[in-house]
Scaffold this motif. Structure first.
Motif, short mmCIF file in Angstrom:
data_model
loop_
_atom_site.label_atom_id
_atom_site.label_comp_id
_atom_site.label_asym_id
_atom_site.label_seq_id
_atom_site.Cartn_x
_atom_site.Cartn_y
_atom_site.Cartn_z
N VAL A 369 5.41 -54.42 80.01
CA VAL A 369 6.41 -53.58 79.36
C VAL A 369 5.71 -52.53 78.51
CG1 VAL A 369 8.48 -53.52 77.92
CG2 VAL A 369 7.98 -55.56 79.29
N THR A 370 6.06 -51.28 78.72
CA THR A 370 5.49 -50.18 77.93
C THR A 370 6.63 -49.40 77.28
OG1 THR A 370 3.69 -49.96 79.54
CG2 THR A 370 4.00 -48.16 77.98
N VAL A 371 6.63 -49.38 75.95
CA VAL A 371 7.65 -48.64 75.20
C VAL A 371 7.05 -47.32 74.74
CG1 VAL A 371 9.20 -48.64 73.21
CG2 VAL A 371 8.74 -50.78 74.44
N LYS A 372 7.69 -46.21 75.16
CA LYS A 372 7.26 -44.87 74.78
C LYS A 372 8.34 -44.21 73.93
CE LYS A 372 4.73 -44.40 79.15
NZ LYS A 372 4.57 -43.59 80.39
N PRO A 373 8.02 -43.12 73.24
CA PRO A 373 9.05 -42.46 72.41
C PRO A 373 10.30 -42.04 73.17
CG PRO A 373 6.87 -41.60 71.90
CD PRO A 373 6.71 -42.47 73.10
N ASP A 374 10.15 -41.70 74.46
CA ASP A 374 11.29 -41.20 75.23
C ASP A 374 11.63 -42.06 76.44
OD1 ASP A 374 9.04 -40.66 76.67
OD2 ASP A 374 9.62 -38.61 77.22
N SER A 375 11.07 -43.27 76.52
CA SER A 375 11.36 -44.12 77.68
C SER A 375 10.84 -45.53 77.46
CB SER A 375 10.73 -43.54 78.95
OG SER A 375 9.31 -43.54 78.85
N ILE A 376 11.24 -46.42 78.37
CA ILE A 376 10.68 -47.77 78.43
C ILE A 376 10.43 -48.08 79.91
CG2 ILE A 376 12.99 -48.82 78.40
CD1 ILE A 376 11.68 -51.27 77.02
N VAL A 377 9.27 -48.69 80.21
CA VAL A 377 8.84 -48.91 81.59
C VAL A 377 8.49 -50.37 81.80
CG1 VAL A 377 7.20 -48.23 83.39
CG2 VAL A 377 7.91 -46.56 81.66
N THR A 378 8.93 -50.95 82.92
CA THR A 378 8.52 -52.30 83.30
C THR A 378 7.87 -52.25 84.68
OG1 THR A 378 10.74 -52.74 84.17
CG2 THR A 378 10.25 -53.53 81.95
N VAL A 379 6.79 -53.02 84.84
CA VAL A 379 6.05 -53.05 86.10
C VAL A 379 5.71 -54.50 86.42
CG1 VAL A 379 3.99 -52.28 87.33
CG2 VAL A 379 5.04 -50.79 85.63
N LYS A 380 5.81 -54.85 87.70
CA LYS A 380 5.42 -56.18 88.14
C LYS A 380 3.93 -56.18 88.46
CE LYS A 380 6.41 -60.40 89.67
NZ LYS A 380 5.10 -60.87 90.05
N PRO A 381 3.13 -56.93 87.71
CA PRO A 381 1.68 -56.99 87.98
C PRO A 381 1.38 -57.77 89.25
CG PRO A 381 2.26 -58.51 86.23
CD PRO A 381 3.51 -57.77 86.56
N GLU A 382 0.12 -57.80 89.60
CA GLU A 382 -0.31 -58.47 90.83
C GLU A 382 -0.06 -59.97 90.80
OE1 GLU A 382 -1.35 -57.12 93.63
OE2 GLU A 382 -1.07 -55.12 92.80
N ARG A 383 -0.34 -60.58 89.65
CA ARG A 383 -0.21 -62.05 89.58
C ARG A 383 1.25 -62.45 89.70
NH1 ARG A 383 1.20 -63.74 84.40
NH2 ARG A 383 1.21 -62.09 82.81
N GLY A 384 1.48 -63.62 90.28
CA GLY A 384 2.85 -64.08 90.53
C GLY A 384 3.48 -64.74 89.31
N HIS A 385 4.61 -65.38 89.57
CA HIS A 385 5.34 -66.05 88.50
C HIS A 385 4.67 -67.36 88.11
CE1 HIS A 385 8.92 -63.50 88.25
NE2 HIS A 385 8.88 -63.39 89.57
N SER A 386 4.99 -67.81 86.90
CA SER A 386 4.52 -69.12 86.43
C SER A 386 5.74 -70.02 86.23
CB SER A 386 3.77 -68.97 85.10
OG SER A 386 4.68 -68.65 84.05
N THR A 387 5.49 -71.28 85.91
CA THR A 387 6.60 -72.21 85.66
C THR A 387 6.93 -72.30 84.18
OG1 THR A 387 5.00 -74.04 85.57
CG2 THR A 387 6.08 -73.61 87.69
N ASP A 388 6.36 -71.42 83.36
CA ASP A 388 6.70 -71.41 81.93
C ASP A 388 8.15 -71.01 81.75
OD1 ASP A 388 4.08 -72.03 81.31
OD2 ASP A 388 3.48 -69.93 81.11
N PRO A 389 8.85 -71.59 80.78
CA PRO A 389 10.27 -71.25 80.60
C PRO A 389 10.46 -69.81 80.14
CG PRO A 389 9.50 -72.67 78.82
CD PRO A 389 8.40 -72.63 79.83
N VAL A 390 11.63 -69.27 80.42
CA VAL A 390 11.97 -67.91 80.00
C VAL A 390 12.18 -67.89 78.49
CG1 VAL A 390 13.73 -66.10 80.18
CG2 VAL A 390 13.01 -67.35 82.22
N ASP A 391 11.64 -66.88 77.82
CA ASP A 391 11.73 -66.77 76.36
C ASP A 391 13.02 -66.05 75.97
OD1 ASP A 391 11.41 -66.52 73.67
OD2 ASP A 391 9.66 -65.21 73.73
#
Length: 538
Positions: A369-391
């Motif tokens: 997640v990248t927060v900029k003054p005029d936008s917010i961006v989300t990108v899916k990285p290469e690594r997959g999902h984990s089994t950690d619970p959602v925060d």
């Protein structure tokens, strides 16, 4: 016959009786000149009194009796012909990685606040690119009834100069937004008169008792039109005498506190609000103070006291409204389901607790997640999902459907059980189980288990707009899914299906409809001279 079969048979007979009741009820609501009806208000009162008398023989819970009656009065049944023609709404999204770059939806509550301030001050301004969701469109109509001059052009709202608002002797519809009720009632409280507020089915069953107990401080009181009801419709009686100091009680909700702070700036007097007794005032101040500063509203905050000064505001022509974190969180989460990137243009509420918590929620599913003054961006990285619970810590219950969908994609990707986030008290286990079943997942031991062959409804009915958005994401796991009530999203984001159906690169521009001739598009006649044959017309 088994007990289940017997109960199912009784349910069918009950539905038939309810459909017959609904049909008769429509006749009592006709105007006299239409033949069958008489006075609809008198009819409803007689029906309610008869219901209450009969219901006391079966239940000792008057609130439950009232809730059932409200539901019976509002329920609508379709005809047999309509039932045969009815089709579900299929969800089969394009599963290619998303490439979203759109303007982020404006926050609903700040939009309502700016509309309330513009209407009260009678100033000329433009609210551009705002939501046309029902809570917003309903409050625009409500303030226009009171004398404001607000008009729509697409997603832009134009506010023209107007005289002081006049709520006296008006009957105003607040829709289904409790926040609208607070904004309207508290502005009306500053002037002598009587106002009747009505609303949709949600507000008929709302509990306004804490707000009712607070109003006498402001020289006002509300009387519920329906006896033993705590919701709308109500009659608001105002003396127009506001004290110099108002104490915010412990029981008042955050939205009611926000509305009180906003209304205090429209009372035209110096007033001090004592915020010491209510913990929700911290969040309320975080919402309103940036708006006050942008609107040029003079106030002094000393400890737990906020004093509003009766100075003329310096209202901007184009007020800036931050993005709505609840709606945007769902849009920003799409890379978790399909990969790719989402860019939302606008100002992210990064300095608020909710804005920070949303970023943590998205990061907990592996998004960058990248927060900029005029936008917010989300990108899916290469690594997959984990089994950690959602925060989902520090987030309101409206985020639970999104957190549930994110938990399901984690379980599907890792092929392992994933712990379920804590469910809000108001959310039934049946809703959660039926939602997970749509993705062929089982709830057991507070975990979501993937690849479970369990029965589920062929067509799912969404409880609200947040669950509708979440089901759209669940369709990336198990497509296609069938939704019974796609219109439920209009209370939140009317353009959602335009976004969803044009993925992976959504277009938020509505295509013009083709003219129809019967069942086919209307043929267009093109006139050309001999020299232009075989060429495109200019």
């Amino acid at each position: 016959m088994t007990l289940v079969e017997e109960i199912s048979e009784l349910d069918l007979e009950l539905l038939k009786l309810l459909a017959r009741r609904s049909k008769l009820l429509k006749k009592t609501r006709r105007r006299k000149k239409e033949g069958a009806g008489t006075d609809s208000i008198s009819n409803e009162k007689q029906i309610r009194l008869a219901w209450e008398e009969s219901a006391t023989k079966f239940s000792r819970d008057p609130r439950l009796v009232h809730q059932i009656f409200t539901l019976l009065q509002d329920i609508e049944f379709i005809s047999r012909d309509d039932a045969e023609d009815q089709t579900s709404f299929g969800l089969a999204p394009n599963t290619q990685p998303v490439n979203v770059d759109i303007t982020g939806p404006a926050a609903l509550n700040p939009t309502q606040i700016w509309i309330a301030l513009a209407a009260a001050n009678g100033v000329e301004c433009n609210l551009t690119g705002i939501s046309t969701a029902h809570p917003v469109s309903d409050i625009v109509k409500a303030f226009n009834q009171a004398g404001a001059r607000l008009s729509w052009k697409g997603n832009d709202l134009y506010c023209k100069e107007s005289k002081a608002l006049d709520f006296a002797d008006k009957v105003i519809f607040a829709g289904n937004s409790e926040f609208n009720v607070y904004l309207l009632a508290l502005q009306a409280a500053a002037n002598h008169g009587i106002l009747k507020l009505t609303g949709g089915s949600t507000l008929k069953d709302a509990d306004l008792s804490a707000f009712r107990n607070f109003l006498p401080q402001l020289g006002a009181r509300i009387a519920h039109v329906v006896p033993r009801s705590n919701g709308l419709p109500v009659r608001l009686e105002c003396s127009g005498v506001i004290p110099e100091t108002v104490v915010i009680p412990e029981t008042l909700s955050e939205k009611a506190i926000v509305a009180t702070l906003v209304a205090a700036t429209t009372w035209g007097m110096r007033v001090t609000l004592d915020l010491s007794q209510n913990e929700a005032t911290t969040n309320a101040l975080a919402i309103v103070t940036p708006i006050f500063e942008s609107a040029g509203i003079e106030y002094v905050l000393e400890g737990t006291n906020l004093t509003v000064l009766p100075e003329e505001p310096d209202f901007p022509v184009y007020p800036a409204i931050t993005m709505d974190p609840t709606i945007c969180a769902s849009l920003l989460a799409y890379p978790a389901f399909a990969g790719g990137k989402v860019t939302l243009r606008g100002t992210w509420p990064k300095d608020t607790a909710e804005g920070e918590a949303v970023v943590s929620l998205l990061q907990s599913v592996g998004l960058t997640v990248t927060v900029k003054p005029d936008s917010i961006v989300t990108v899916k990285p290469e690594r997959g999902h984990s089994t950690d619970p959602v925060d989902m810590q520090n987030l309101p219950e409206s985020y639970f459907p999104l957190a549930m969908a994110l938990t399901c994609i984690k379980a599907a990707s890792t092929k392992s059980p994933v712990k379920l986030p804590a469910a809000p008290a108001a959310t039934s286990l049946e809703v959660i189980e039926s939602f997970a079943a749509q993705a062929n997942m089982l709830l057991d031991d507070d975990k979501v288990h993937p690849n479970a062959d369990i029965p589920h409804a062929k067509v799912w009915t969404s409880p609200d707009a947040f669950w509708t958005m979440a089901l759209g994401q669940l369709a990336f796991i198990n497509r296609p899914l069938q939704l019974a009530n796609p219109g439920s999203i209009t209370d939140l984001m009317p353009t959602f299906w335009m976004f969803y159906n044009t993925l992976p690169e959504p277009s938020m521009v509505r295509k013009p409809r083709e003219e129809m001739s019967g069942d086919k598009p209307k043929r267009r006649r093109v006139f050309a001279d001999n020299n232009s044959r075989g060429r495109n017309a200019d």
